[in-house]
Design an enzyme around this catalytic site. Structure first.
Site, PDB file in Angstrom:
ATOM      1  N   HIS A 141      17.510 -14.468 -32.505  1.00  8.16           N
ATOM      2  CA  HIS A 141      16.722 -13.847 -31.433  1.00  8.16           C
ATOM      3  C   HIS A 141      16.518 -12.361 -31.711  1.00  8.16           C
ATOM      4  O   HIS A 141      15.383 -11.871 -31.726  1.00  8.16           O
ATOM      5  CB  HIS A 141      17.443 -14.039 -30.097  1.00  8.16           C
ATOM      6  CG  HIS A 141      16.735 -13.431 -28.927  1.00  8.16           C
ATOM      7  ND1 HIS A 141      15.953 -14.160 -28.060  1.00  8.16           N
ATOM      8  CD2 HIS A 141      16.677 -12.144 -28.475  1.00  8.16           C
ATOM      9  CE1 HIS A 141      15.439 -13.366 -27.135  1.00  8.16           C
ATOM     10  NE2 HIS A 141      15.873 -12.129 -27.360  1.00  8.16           N
ATOM     11  N   GLU A 142      17.604 -11.650 -31.934  1.00  3.53           N
ATOM     12  CA  GLU A 142      17.500 -10.200 -32.140  1.00  3.53           C
ATOM     13  C   GLU A 142      16.810  -9.874 -33.462  1.00  3.53           C
ATOM     14  O   GLU A 142      16.077  -8.877 -33.556  1.00  3.53           O
ATOM     15  CB  GLU A 142      18.887  -9.552 -32.077  1.00  3.53           C
ATOM     16  CG  GLU A 142      19.599  -9.714 -30.745  1.00  3.53           C
ATOM     17  CD  GLU A 142      18.816  -9.172 -29.551  1.00  3.53           C
ATOM     18  OE1 GLU A 142      18.000  -8.244 -29.741  1.00  3.53           O
ATOM     19  OE2 GLU A 142      19.007  -9.693 -28.433  1.00  3.53           O
TER      20      GLU A 142
END
Length: 501
Positions: free
Chosen positions: A267-268
């Site tokens: 995600h990041e």
């Protein structure tokens, strides 16, 4: 980037210092999340308040204001010059309309509130965070009033994260997708296999060092440039953009659930790849950085769910997981392993929820924020109302405030209006994926564990443009049509029908 208009050139010369101070402030914010000792919070608040004052002074500089007014009368501007002017005007909504002392006060409040929230979450002590929450709501209500709005003060805050977004638009969007999501959850729960194996697996320990190895394998495949970024640990994962050659993100680990850090890494890294891929000619200009939080979340949730949890990619990743968790998951067959990532059930924690129920978490937060900013929910009642809404949407009540109203860092940052961008991100991401599948065989790439073509598509179609296009323009440019929520609903229905038919 060729800038020929002398007035735009003058604006850019002034903006370079604003950009530089933003990056210095971002470094302090990153340090606050990753390294800052608890006793240093007060001094850090003074530092960030000082920087905020300097940034504000540059924005409200009289000569800059006059130049901006002159630029708005210029004709025959290039596409990039028009975008520079548009983005500066968007930025001045905040700095021209909100008094400098209010901006500085908010910076001080958020710096202090973060450390208070962090301790409150650890100790399950909402009362200790309540005074900060009241102050943060108060300051954002004042800011909304100064920025101005037509119908709802929350609109002024939403616009800071997704230009042009209103609470009414968000509500209509949620009204369209909520009934179908609820029905889909019910259908899936009737079909999905027993969770006994998962419950057994979640009683074991998955060492953090091994979780780091898996995360790094995944983001290397994505194309994350470790020479232009770094990964650290914080209570709540986040990404900081200091420069496209200095993108930092954090993750968090749960020793009894290796899935959480795997998805957090991807995600990041989705945020990070966006920033690393922006046209270098945009450095130090209003075109640097992602255009909106909605597009940013589209890319992060795209990588986390549509790629990271794709069954074919999970099949490719399975040997890496088994190599690192030899004793824990060695006996799982392929279907059992994939099903670990496809459990659909009500949960307390947003960032650990499945992608079907996730949007319901955002709807809950949207309703909370809208109520808090409009005064229909009192801050002292926030923990109770959160539990009531959790019961309404998920049929479960968080046993602690740590698992409820204190779980997210956003309010400690003073980021009221951010949450709806996550839901928009799901919708944007599914529409991007549908277009990508028309260009090449995405499933074939994922079966082979090759993410380079996927990364290249996103870089060429989205990353490179930074803030050149507004979100509505970008989604139409990439996909050929405006945002359409049916792509997301179709994506979920197709994926889970194949898994659990």
């Amino acid at each position: 980037m060729k800038i020929t208009n002398s007035t735009i050139k003058k604006l850019l010369d002034h903006y370079k210092e604003i950009s530089l101070l933003y990056k210095i402030k971002a470094t302090l914010d990153w340090d606050m999340n990753v390294n800052l000792p608890s006793k240093a919070a007060t001094e850090r608040a003074k530092q960030t308040e000082y920087l905020a004052q300097k940034i504000t002074d540059l924005w409200i500089d009289n000569e800059f204001k006059q130049t901006l007014e002159k630029a708005q009368k210029e004709k025959n501007l290039t596409l990039e010059e028009q975008a520079i002017l548009r983005n500066l005007i968007q930025g001045t909504k905040y700095y021209f309309r909100v008094p400098p002392e209010i901006i500085a006060e908010k910076e001080k409040l958020t710096s202090e509130a973060f450390m208070i929230w962090k301790e409150a979450k650890e100790k399950n002590d909402f009362k200790s965070f309540l005074p900060s929450l009241k102050e943060l709501i108060r300051i954002d209500q004042i800011i909304a009033k100064h920025i101005g709005y037509k119908d709802n003060p929350y609109d002024a805050l939403l616009d800071q994260y997704e230009p042009g977004l209103t609470a009414d638009h968000v509500q209509k969007l949620f009204d369209k997708i909520k009934p179908q999501l609820v029905a889909l959850v019910q259908r899936i729960q009737k079909k999905q296999p027993s969770q006994e194996i998962i419950q057994e697996l979640l009683q074991q320990i998955y060492p953090i060092q091994q979780q780091k190895k898996i995360g790094e394998i995944a983001i290397k495949k994505m194309g994350f440039d470790f020479e232009a970024g770094r990964v650290d640990v914080s209570p709540h994962p986040f990404t900081t953009e200091l420069n496209r050659n200095d993108i930092r993100f954090t993750t968090a680990f749960i020793e009894k659930d290796f899935r959480s850090s795997y998805t957090a890494y991807m995600h990041e890294a989705g945020h990070a790849l966006y920033e690393q891929g922006i046209n270098p000619e945009y450095d130090g200009t209003p075109l640097e950085g992602g255009v909106s939080l909605g597009i940013h979340e589209a890319l992060s949730r795209f990588w986390e769910n549509m790629i990271g949890k794709n069954p074919n990619f999970l099949k490719h990743m399975k040997p890496f997981f088994q190599e690192n968790y030899l004793q824990q998951i060695q006996a799982l067959n392929e279907d059992e392993f994939i099903n670990l990532f496809y459990v659909v059930k009500p949960s307390f924690i947003r960032i650990e929820s499945d992608e079907v129920t996730y949007t319901l978490h955002i709807i809950l937060r949207f309703e909370m924020e809208n109520g808090l900013i409009n005064g229909t929910i009192k801050p002292e009642d926030a923990a109770t109302v959160w539990k009531e809404k959790s019961k309404e949407y998920f049929g479960i009540v968080p046993p602690t405030d740590t698992q409820g109203v204190l779980q997210d860092v956003h309010w400690a940052y003073g980021s009221f209006g951010y949450f709806p961008s996550y839901a928009l991100g799901n919708l944007y991401g599914a529409q991007f994926l549908a277009t990508m599948k028309k260009e090449f065989d995405v499933e074939k790439e994922l079966t082979e564990g090759s993410l380079a073509k996927i990364h290249a598509f996103l870089k060429d179609e989205i990353h490179e443009y930074g803030s050149l296009y507004l979100p509505a323009e970008l989604i139409k440019k990439v996909t050929g049509e405006p945002l359409n929520p049916h792509y997301f609903l179709d994506y979920l229905t197709e994926k889970y029908t194949k898994l659990y038919s």
